[in-house]
Design a protein around this motif. Sequence first.
Motif, PDB file in Angstrom:
ATOM      1  N   GLU A 231       0.809  -1.226   0.000  1.00  0.00           N
ATOM      2  CA  GLU A 231       0.000   0.000   0.000  1.00  0.00           C
ATOM      3  C   GLU A 231       0.846   1.281   0.000  1.00  0.00           C
ATOM      4  OE1 GLU A 231      -3.030   0.432  -0.616  1.00  0.00           O
ATOM      5  OE2 GLU A 231      -3.266   2.530  -0.007  1.00  0.00           O
ATOM      6  N   LEU A 232       2.035   1.237   0.591  1.00  0.00           N
ATOM      7  CA  LEU A 232       2.854   2.452   0.667  1.00  0.00           C
ATOM      8  C   LEU A 232       3.473   2.860  -0.665  1.00  0.00           C
ATOM      9  CD1 LEU A 232       5.061   2.050   3.889  1.00  0.00           C
ATOM     10  CD2 LEU A 232       3.020   3.466   3.608  1.00  0.00           C
ATOM     11  N   THR A 233       3.684   1.907  -1.549  1.00  0.00           N
ATOM     12  CA  THR A 233       4.455   2.180  -2.775  1.00  0.00           C
ATOM     13  C   THR A 233       3.639   3.050  -3.724  1.00  0.00           C
ATOM     14  OG1 THR A 233       5.595   0.100  -2.494  1.00  0.00           O
ATOM     15  CG2 THR A 233       5.755   1.148  -4.655  1.00  0.00           C
ATOM     16  N   LEU A 234       4.157   4.248  -3.936  1.00  0.00           N
ATOM     17  CA  LEU A 234       3.396   5.245  -4.679  1.00  0.00           C
ATOM     18  C   LEU A 234       4.090   5.572  -6.007  1.00  0.00           C
ATOM     19  CD1 LEU A 234       0.785   6.756  -3.802  1.00  0.00           C
ATOM     20  CD2 LEU A 234       2.251   8.663  -3.076  1.00  0.00           C
ATOM     21  N   ALA A 235       3.294   5.612  -7.074  1.00  0.00           N
ATOM     22  CA  ALA A 235       3.778   6.154  -8.344  1.00  0.00           C
ATOM     23  C   ALA A 235       3.471   7.644  -8.281  1.00  0.00           C
ATOM     24  CB  ALA A 235       3.075   5.488  -9.514  1.00  0.00           C
ATOM     25  N   VAL A 236       4.513   8.452  -8.163  1.00  0.00           N
ATOM     26  CA  VAL A 236       4.357   9.867  -7.819  1.00  0.00           C
ATOM     27  C   VAL A 236       4.439  10.746  -9.062  1.00  0.00           C
ATOM     28  CG1 VAL A 236       5.625  11.777  -6.741  1.00  0.00           C
ATOM     29  CG2 VAL A 236       5.084   9.724  -5.418  1.00  0.00           C
ATOM     30  N   THR A 237       3.448  11.623  -9.198  1.00  0.00           N
ATOM     31  CA  THR A 237       3.406  12.558 -10.332  1.00  0.00           C
ATOM     32  C   THR A 237       3.385  14.013  -9.866  1.00  0.00           C
ATOM     33  OG1 THR A 237       0.995  12.418 -10.337  1.00  0.00           O
ATOM     34  CG2 THR A 237       2.175  10.894 -11.789  1.00  0.00           C
ATOM     35  N   GLY A 238       3.310  14.230  -8.550  1.00  0.00           N
ATOM     36  CA  GLY A 238       3.236  15.600  -8.061  1.00  0.00           C
ATOM     37  C   GLY A 238       3.833  15.752  -6.675  1.00  0.00           C
ATOM     38  N   ILE A 239       4.042  17.006  -6.288  1.00  0.00           N
ATOM     39  CA  ILE A 239       4.561  17.328  -4.958  1.00  0.00           C
ATOM     40  C   ILE A 239       4.034  18.720  -4.597  1.00  0.00           C
ATOM     41  CG2 ILE A 239       6.723  18.328  -5.846  1.00  0.00           C
ATOM     42  CD1 ILE A 239       8.190  17.033  -3.450  1.00  0.00           C
ATOM     43  N   TYR A 240       3.754  18.947  -3.339  1.00  0.00           N
ATOM     44  CA  TYR A 240       3.218  20.230  -2.866  1.00  0.00           C
ATOM     45  C   TYR A 240       2.023  20.694  -3.699  1.00  0.00           C
ATOM     46  CZ  TYR A 240       7.349  20.531   0.086  1.00  0.00           C
ATOM     47  OH  TYR A 240       8.315  20.269   1.025  1.00  0.00           O
ATOM     48  N   GLY A 241       1.134  19.761  -4.023  1.00  0.00           N
ATOM     49  CA  GLY A 241      -0.116  20.137  -4.674  1.00  0.00           C
ATOM     50  C   GLY A 241      -0.028  20.502  -6.135  1.00  0.00           C
ATOM     51  N   GLU A 242       1.155  20.292  -6.732  1.00  0.00           N
ATOM     52  CA  GLU A 242       1.317  20.595  -8.154  1.00  0.00           C
ATOM     53  C   GLU A 242       2.046  19.449  -8.837  1.00  0.00           C
ATOM     54  OE1 GLU A 242       1.911  24.760  -9.520  1.00  0.00           O
ATOM     55  OE2 GLU A 242       3.005  24.899  -7.623  1.00  0.00           O
ATOM     56  N   PRO A 243       1.994  19.398 -10.175  1.00  0.00           N
ATOM     57  CA  PRO A 243       2.793  18.368 -10.857  1.00  0.00           C
ATOM     58  C   PRO A 243       4.268  18.488 -10.459  1.00  0.00           C
ATOM     59  CG  PRO A 243       1.282  19.415 -12.398  1.00  0.00           C
ATOM     60  CD  PRO A 243       1.196  20.210 -11.122  1.00  0.00           C
ATOM     61  N   LEU A 244       5.008  17.388 -10.555  1.00  0.00           N
ATOM     62  CA  LEU A 244       6.409  17.353 -10.132  1.00  0.00           C
ATOM     63  C   LEU A 244       7.269  18.331 -10.915  1.00  0.00           C
ATOM     64  CD1 LEU A 244       7.424  13.554  -9.975  1.00  0.00           C
ATOM     65  CD2 LEU A 244       7.242  15.132  -8.028  1.00  0.00           C
ATOM     66  N   PRO A 245       8.064  19.144 -10.241  1.00  0.00           N
ATOM     67  CA  PRO A 245       9.162  19.823 -10.936  1.00  0.00           C
ATOM     68  C   PRO A 245      10.131  18.764 -11.480  1.00  0.00           C
ATOM     69  CG  PRO A 245       8.797  20.796  -8.763  1.00  0.00           C
ATOM     70  CD  PRO A 245       7.983  19.529  -8.827  1.00  0.00           C
ATOM     71  N   LYS A 246      10.813  19.097 -12.544  1.00  0.00           N
ATOM     72  CA  LYS A 246      11.661  18.081 -13.186  1.00  0.00           C
ATOM     73  C   LYS A 246      12.734  17.538 -12.251  1.00  0.00           C
ATOM     74  CE  LYS A 246      11.345  20.572 -17.504  1.00  0.00           C
ATOM     75  NZ  LYS A 246      12.207  21.126 -18.582  1.00  0.00           N
ATOM     76  N   GLN A 247      13.287  18.378 -11.381  1.00  0.00           N
ATOM     77  CA  GLN A 247      14.369  17.905 -10.511  1.00  0.00           C
ATOM     78  C   GLN A 247      13.893  16.867  -9.497  1.00  0.00           C
ATOM     79  OE1 GLN A 247      13.146  20.987 -10.679  1.00  0.00           O
ATOM     80  NE2 GLN A 247      13.395  22.163  -8.794  1.00  0.00           N
ATOM     81  N   HIS A 248      12.575  16.767  -9.263  1.00  0.00           N
ATOM     82  CA  HIS A 248      12.044  15.735  -8.370  1.00  0.00           C
ATOM     83  C   HIS A 248      11.676  14.454  -9.130  1.00  0.00           C
ATOM     84  CE1 HIS A 248      11.861  17.783  -4.503  1.00  0.00           C
ATOM     85  NE2 HIS A 248      11.202  18.806  -5.007  1.00  0.00           N
ATOM     86  N   GLY A 249      11.914  14.441 -10.455  1.00  0.00           N
ATOM     87  CA  GLY A 249      11.647  13.202 -11.206  1.00  0.00           C
ATOM     88  C   GLY A 249      10.409  13.239 -12.066  1.00  0.00           C
ATOM     89  N   ALA A 250      10.062  14.439 -12.558  1.00  0.00           N
ATOM     90  CA  ALA A 250       8.913  14.559 -13.446  1.00  0.00           C
ATOM     91  C   ALA A 250       9.103  13.661 -14.664  1.00  0.00           C
ATOM     92  CB  ALA A 250       8.756  16.016 -13.910  1.00  0.00           C
ATOM     93  N   PRO A 251       8.037  13.170 -15.250  1.00  0.00           N
ATOM     94  CA  PRO A 251       6.662  13.380 -14.792  1.00  0.00           C
ATOM     95  C   PRO A 251       6.176  12.267 -13.867  1.00  0.00           C
ATOM     96  CG  PRO A 251       6.590  12.343 -16.931  1.00  0.00           C
ATOM     97  CD  PRO A 251       8.062  12.485 -16.564  1.00  0.00           C
TER      98      PRO A 251
END
Length: 344
Positions: A231-251
């Motif tokens: 359940e913890l394993t997340l496919a992440v597309t955003g951070i801080y309520g917005e789509p991911l900045p590229k440096q965090h691994g967008a998209p």
Amino acid sequence: MAHIHLPPDWTTPEGKATPAHVYWNRRRFIRAAGLALGGLGVAGSLGLATSGCRANGNGAGNGQEPDDPLATIPETPTRDLYPAESDARFQAERSLTDRRVAATHNNFYEFLTEKDQVWRNVGPFQARPWTVEVTGEVENPGVFDLAELERELGLEERIYRLRCVEAWAMTVPWTGFPLHRLLDRVQPLSSGRYVRFVSFHRPDEAIGQRTQDWYPWPYYEALRMDEARNELTLAVTGIYGEPLPKQHGAPIRIVTPWKYGYKSPKSIDRIEVTRERPPTLWSDLQPREYGFYSNVNPAVPHPRWSQETEELIGEDRRVPTQVHNGYGEWVAHLYDDEIMSRIS
Ligand SMILES: Nc1nc2c(c(=O)[nH]1)N[C@H]1C(S)=C(S)[C@@H](COP(=O)(O)O)O[C@H]1N2
Ligand SMILES: [Mo]
């Protein structure tokens, strides 16, 4: 003065001077090249120039250097899905890391190994539109459009702690979908026991993939099937309520909050379900320092520093490291003592 106070070795794990992960590669590079560079930082002398030209635009997607660490969010067709509803099970008991601190302190070696320079170098990376190919031991393989997956699988926000093996940590609100929803969609066969992730490979868009050719690009990581379905394993597309900045691994990147950060691969474009346990980049490079499981564990030191405490980035203080990064109720049952005693 007779007494010179030196901090214990672990207070400067990497980060401060040389990125921890880079150390071995530097040694290897020196050996391979037959150079007698002594203590000279090769990473710093190899022409890892950070900024060629300064941009006129904001650099978010135009290939120029961004002028702001938050100007690196790509044009996203699913912007209307952000912010997503927050998941009450995963709220902060630590204060959130400052958003700009998180956006300027990144490990993303495809760009640069200097954490505070990654955001300046992501301009050329075209993170949208994006597809994710899912192959291997599955009933329904395919190439999936990320925007469609975001709409169909449903996004939520979860506050997780992220603990880097270098002994720093942050607490951030991620947006994404549980990876098991995508796995349910492709239906792994009973022969599928592991899940392998492969990051993008575009040397034209990522300076580190051009200049740091001692890394075996693209970045690759893997989880056991039960870890990937946790359940913890997340496919992440955003951070801080917005789509991911590229440096965090967008998209899209993976986040496994009970493991050291290098088990959370960024900007993935391929997922493969496999029979055998796949190799992973950091354990291929240095098996004595980076293992397959890499569960956060204060009792097992990294060979070059202690893991007993961690630095909260942006707060200038250290706190005790928690077993499984504090997520034991979700994942402790997956591991026996032997696995938990392994290096990283
Ligand atoms: N493709 C790729 N994924 C990666 C890395 C990387 O260099 N390349 N670094 C990892 C490490 S060591 C950490 S700690 C986290 C950092 O994520 P953040 O920059 O969003 O905090 O990303 C992980 N995922
Ligand atoms: Mo890390």
